[in-house]
Design an enzyme around this catalytic site. Sequence first.
Site, mmCIF file in Angstrom:
data_model
loop_
_atom_site.group_PDB
_atom_site.id
_atom_site.type_symbol
_atom_site.label_atom_id
_atom_site.label_comp_id
_atom_site.label_asym_id
_atom_site.label_seq_id
_atom_site.Cartn_x
_atom_site.Cartn_y
_atom_site.Cartn_z
ATOM 1 N N CYS A 188 -0.956 -9.174 -8.412
ATOM 2 C CA CYS A 188 -1.651 -7.880 -8.420
ATOM 3 C C CYS A 188 -3.098 -8.006 -8.859
ATOM 4 O O CYS A 188 -3.908 -7.131 -8.571
ATOM 5 C CB CYS A 188 -0.901 -6.874 -9.297
ATOM 6 S SG CYS A 188 -1.050 -7.157 -11.076
ATOM 7 N N SER A 192 0.854 -1.173 0.000
ATOM 8 C CA SER A 192 0.000 0.000 0.000
ATOM 9 C C SER A 192 0.892 1.225 0.000
ATOM 10 O O SER A 192 2.103 1.104 0.221
ATOM 11 C CB SER A 192 -0.908 0.018 1.237
ATOM 12 O OG SER A 192 -1.721 1.171 1.246
ATOM 13 N N CYS A 223 0.166 -5.947 -17.555
ATOM 14 C CA CYS A 223 0.815 -6.709 -16.482
ATOM 15 C C CYS A 223 2.110 -6.014 -16.065
ATOM 16 O O CYS A 223 2.977 -5.760 -16.902
ATOM 17 C CB CYS A 223 1.115 -8.132 -16.943
ATOM 18 S SG CYS A 223 2.078 -9.086 -15.732
ATOM 19 N N CYS A 236 -4.596 -8.771 -14.452
ATOM 20 C CA CYS A 236 -5.013 -9.561 -15.615
ATOM 21 C C CYS A 236 -6.428 -10.082 -15.447
ATOM 22 O O CYS A 236 -7.225 -10.103 -16.400
ATOM 23 C CB CYS A 236 -4.032 -10.710 -15.859
ATOM 24 S SG CYS A 236 -3.801 -11.821 -14.443
ATOM 25 N N CYS A 270 4.713 -13.678 -11.421
ATOM 26 C CA CYS A 270 3.487 -13.024 -10.956
ATOM 27 C C CYS A 270 3.651 -12.430 -9.554
ATOM 28 O O CYS A 270 4.100 -13.103 -8.621
ATOM 29 C CB CYS A 270 2.349 -14.037 -10.961
ATOM 30 S SG CYS A 270 0.764 -13.384 -10.425
ATOM 31 N N ARG A 302 -0.182 -3.751 -7.077
ATOM 32 C CA ARG A 302 -1.409 -4.332 -6.541
ATOM 33 C C ARG A 302 -2.609 -3.586 -7.105
ATOM 34 O O ARG A 302 -2.570 -2.363 -7.245
ATOM 35 C CB ARG A 302 -1.428 -4.225 -5.002
ATOM 36 C CG ARG A 302 -2.571 -5.000 -4.333
ATOM 37 C CD ARG A 302 -2.377 -6.490 -4.478
ATOM 38 N NE ARG A 302 -3.330 -7.268 -3.697
ATOM 39 C CZ ARG A 302 -4.489 -7.738 -4.167
ATOM 40 N NH1 ARG A 302 -4.853 -7.469 -5.407
ATOM 41 N NH2 ARG A 302 -5.278 -8.465 -3.399
ATOM 42 N N THR A 314 -7.066 1.567 4.556
ATOM 43 C CA THR A 314 -6.703 0.760 5.723
ATOM 44 C C THR A 314 -7.664 1.006 6.879
ATOM 45 O O THR A 314 -8.146 0.067 7.516
ATOM 46 C CB THR A 314 -5.259 1.064 6.154
ATOM 47 O OG1 THR A 314 -4.372 0.770 5.070
ATOM 48 C CG2 THR A 314 -4.869 0.213 7.355
#
Length: 542
Positions: free
Chosen positions: A514, A54, A487, A517, A511, A299, A335
């Site tokens: 995130c 984050s 990506c 895709c 990968c 992310r 959060t």
Amino acid sequence: MEREAMPFDVVIVGAGPAGLSAAIRLRQLAAEHDRDLSVCVLEKGSEVGAHILSGCVIEPRSLDELIPDWRERGAPLHTPVTEDRFLFLTERGARRLPTPPQMRNHGNYIISLGNLCRWLAEQAEALGVEIFPGFAAAEVLYDEDGAVRGVATGDMGIGRDGKPTANYTPGVELHARMTLFAEGCRGSLTQGLFERFGLREGVDPQTYGIGIKELWEVQPERHQPGLVIHTVGWPLDAHTYGGSFLYHLEENLVAVGFVVGLDYENPYLSPFQEMQRFKLHPAIRPTFEGGRRIAYGARALNEGGFQAIPHLTFPGGALIGCAAGFLNVPKIKGTHTAMKSAMVAAEAVFDALARDEREPAGYPEALRRSWLWDELYRVRNIRPAFRWGLWGGMAYSALETYLLRGRAPWTLRHREPDHARLRPAAECRPIAYPKPDGVITFDRLSSVALANVFHEENQPPHLRLRDPEVPIRVNLARYDAPEQRYCPAGVYEIVEEEGRGPRLQINFANCVHCKTCDIKDPTQNIVWTVPEGGGGPNYPNM
């Protein structure tokens, strides 16, 4: 081999801020009422915090409610915000704008959310919560009445061919009276719950962004602890939603990030490349000169807000945190809202279990009475207003914020999912991105190396295609294979094979989880599933 079964009162999927807050609140309530309540948290990362990424500026409101003495307990909130700057960028210039009220951060802290989760895990374990990192919840279990009765972890030691290897170990079933899903944005099990229980019926489509983040150690003279900078404008065009952040933490660390709304139209756009060229701006580059990049990650994040919140409960459990989509987009904060939703859900679950009920039916109504609901309601129209472009969105946001104060007698809707917004390549202009210099800007593979990604390569790929013909027949032909660009980890490549033509190669070992895709694929042909537990990125302090 038969799977072992472990019984608990409550199983929580995901050791992020929501999952851990729910676990802590449940055990607090058990202690207050002198009741025995077994609580288990499953985490697919190799450790708590390994998959947490984050910005992050945290509003400590929920933490104050959950653990009032967090300062005395040593919570890792070390850098209070000292200054806010909001910049509009052109290609060569920067103009400082008034900071919108939602983006003012007096009383907030710049933190590593991963480190906060590690600390929350310590508090949870001290209360008797059992936390199992490295175990990915791969399957929802149902009883004979169709209610959720827990989850099962994925089998370990399955080879690429789908057959057990010498290291095969069956998954474990975790049975629960109540199961809370705190998987974060676009959780794979949560997607299945949406379909099975119709949880998205009657609500707007969820819309998303992708956030790409780097952590830098900069020269001391370029560091200003507590400084928060946000930008809009260049390098994105006026029709693409997004912006950047620079957060100055302690110890000469600066977190830089770039967010692109996944409702963008041009298939040639690369969020990763937009982030790299952003760092070359004359107002931004000096921060990083002489510094070194020490971490990288990406992310997806929910941007649908109030009108995209799904139905939250079902027989046997509930959705909490970003699995349900509680991000406050104008604040760029989720959060505190994720934690609050988890605390409210925990209280409803505790009451439901005391009455031996199968569904925490009081959770949605309790949430509507909380400050979280009012906070999200007041900003519900700001993100969808950017369908009118940057200038239209900013003008409407000013009207909504300063004049209507979030009480407009209308609600702007999200009309379609992000993947449906992509236009054919023939209607769009390719984007020429600068080559990486290896000093300020970088390529994707060297970036992925900084995410400390690990997957056992002898396992079935966790990125699956519903139809293996679609990537070439549709995506390449119509959209010039946008998966090569959206990506941020170089997972998808179009490779030419002599005599056979092009094919899509999936480098699943790259990968970073995130989920972009799964969201942006224009044909929704890519399905993200969990790999073996412990796989994926290993973020040290993101």
